[in-house]
Design an enzyme around this catalytic site. Structure first.
Site, PDB file in Angstrom:
ATOM      1  N   GLY A  46      63.368  61.949  34.571  1.00 53.17           N
ATOM      2  CA  GLY A  46      62.501  60.790  34.734  1.00 53.17           C
ATOM      3  C   GLY A  46      62.466  59.972  33.458  1.00 53.17           C
ATOM      4  N   GLN A  51      59.244  53.812  27.635  1.00 46.52           N
ATOM      5  CA  GLN A  51      60.027  54.715  26.793  1.00 46.52           C
ATOM      6  C   GLN A  51      61.276  54.037  26.235  1.00 46.52           C
ATOM      7  OE1 GLN A  51      59.834  58.078  29.874  1.00 46.52           O
ATOM      8  NE2 GLN A  51      60.089  59.142  27.913  1.00 46.52           N
ATOM      9  N   CYS A  95      59.742  65.978  27.578  1.00 43.46           N
ATOM     10  CA  CYS A  95      59.743  64.523  27.621  1.00 43.46           C
ATOM     11  C   CYS A  95      60.868  64.006  26.732  1.00 43.46           C
ATOM     12  CB  CYS A  95      58.394  64.003  27.125  1.00 43.46           C
ATOM     13  SG  CYS A  95      58.242  62.209  27.141  1.00 43.46           S
ATOM     14  N   LEU A  96      61.595  62.999  27.236  1.00 43.58           N
ATOM     15  CA  LEU A  96      62.686  62.435  26.449  1.00 43.58           C
ATOM     16  C   LEU A  96      62.176  61.761  25.176  1.00 43.58           C
ATOM     17  CD1 LEU A  96      64.921  60.976  29.314  1.00 43.58           C
ATOM     18  CD2 LEU A  96      65.191  63.142  28.068  1.00 43.58           C
ATOM     19  N   HIS A 137      53.959  62.501  35.685  1.00 48.29           N
ATOM     20  CA  HIS A 137      54.304  62.424  34.254  1.00 48.29           C
ATOM     21  C   HIS A 137      54.744  60.999  33.905  1.00 48.29           C
ATOM     22  CE1 HIS A 137      56.400  64.169  30.559  1.00 48.29           C
ATOM     23  NE2 HIS A 137      56.981  62.988  30.672  1.00 48.29           N
ATOM     24  N   GLU A 138      55.602  60.415  34.744  1.00 48.65           N
ATOM     25  CA  GLU A 138      56.124  59.072  34.458  1.00 48.65           C
ATOM     26  C   GLU A 138      55.057  58.000  34.649  1.00 48.65           C
ATOM     27  OE1 GLU A 138      58.808  58.915  32.830  1.00 48.65           O
ATOM     28  OE2 GLU A 138      59.406  60.974  33.267  1.00 48.65           O
ATOM     29  N   HIS A 141      53.061  57.712  31.620  1.00 51.44           N
ATOM     30  CA  HIS A 141      53.692  56.861  30.599  1.00 51.44           C
ATOM     31  C   HIS A 141      53.287  55.404  30.786  1.00 51.44           C
ATOM     32  CE1 HIS A 141      56.313  59.317  28.118  1.00 51.44           C
ATOM     33  NE2 HIS A 141      56.806  59.923  29.185  1.00 51.44           N
TER      34      HIS A 141
END
Length: 173
Positions: A46, A51, A95-96, A137-138, A141
């Site tokens: 994701g 991000q 997380c990226l 989660h996304e 963000h």
């Protein structure tokens, strides 16, 4: 398509609330393609627009992880959780924007989400398992929230210090 640079925590842009998308156009479609390419390259399941330093309410995800699985890329514009189950699940999240750091986070086991697709049509779907965790989660963000915000302060501070160190090392080359 082009790979985008993923912001690393702590970055103030990751804590900002993203702006709703008012229209779907070719520029937004290109961004969605770039985000999917960036997510797959990372590799991740994701990625939210903030991000990659774009403050629009858009995310991409694909939780089909098995080697033989057919990719199931999804692009969600202005996603909104409209229903959550009482049942809870705990997943070890990463997380990226917080590379190499993982922690267990508890979230609703199932969610129903409403969003706009790349054709400007309203969609609604119920997600469970990893898909439910990923979409929540996304969406976090998009609201300026990171998975580490669910952790105890000491653990959150420890991860933040590691990320500050990583960013210093990356800046040195």
């Amino acid at each position: 398509m082009a790979l985008k640079k993923i912001l690393i925590h702590p970055d103030p842009r990751l804590k900002k609330v993203a702006t709703p998308v008012t229209s779907v156009n070719d520029e937004l479609r290109r961004l969605a393609d770039d985000m999917l390419e960036t997510m797959y390259d990372a590799p991740g399941i994701g990625l939210a627009a903030p991000q990659v330093a774009v403050m629009d309410r858009m995310l991409v995800m694909d939780c089909a992880k098995e080697d033989d699985a057919t990719p199931e890329p999804m692009v969600l514009i202005n996603p909104e959780v409209v229903w959550t189950s009482d049942a809870r699940n705990v997943y070890e999240e990463g997380c990226l924007s917080i590379p190499e750091q993982y922690a267990e986070v508890e979230r609703p086991a199932e969610v129903e989400v409403s969003w706009m697709d790349l054709d400007g049509k309203t969609r609604r779907e119920r997600f469970d398992g990893l898909w439910a965790t990923c979409v929540q989660h996304e969406i976090d963000h998009l609201d300026g929230k990171l998975f580490i915000d669910y952790l105890r302060p000491l653990k959150r501070q420890m991860i933040t210090r590691k990320m500050q160190k990583l960013k210093r090392e990356m800046a040195r080359g």
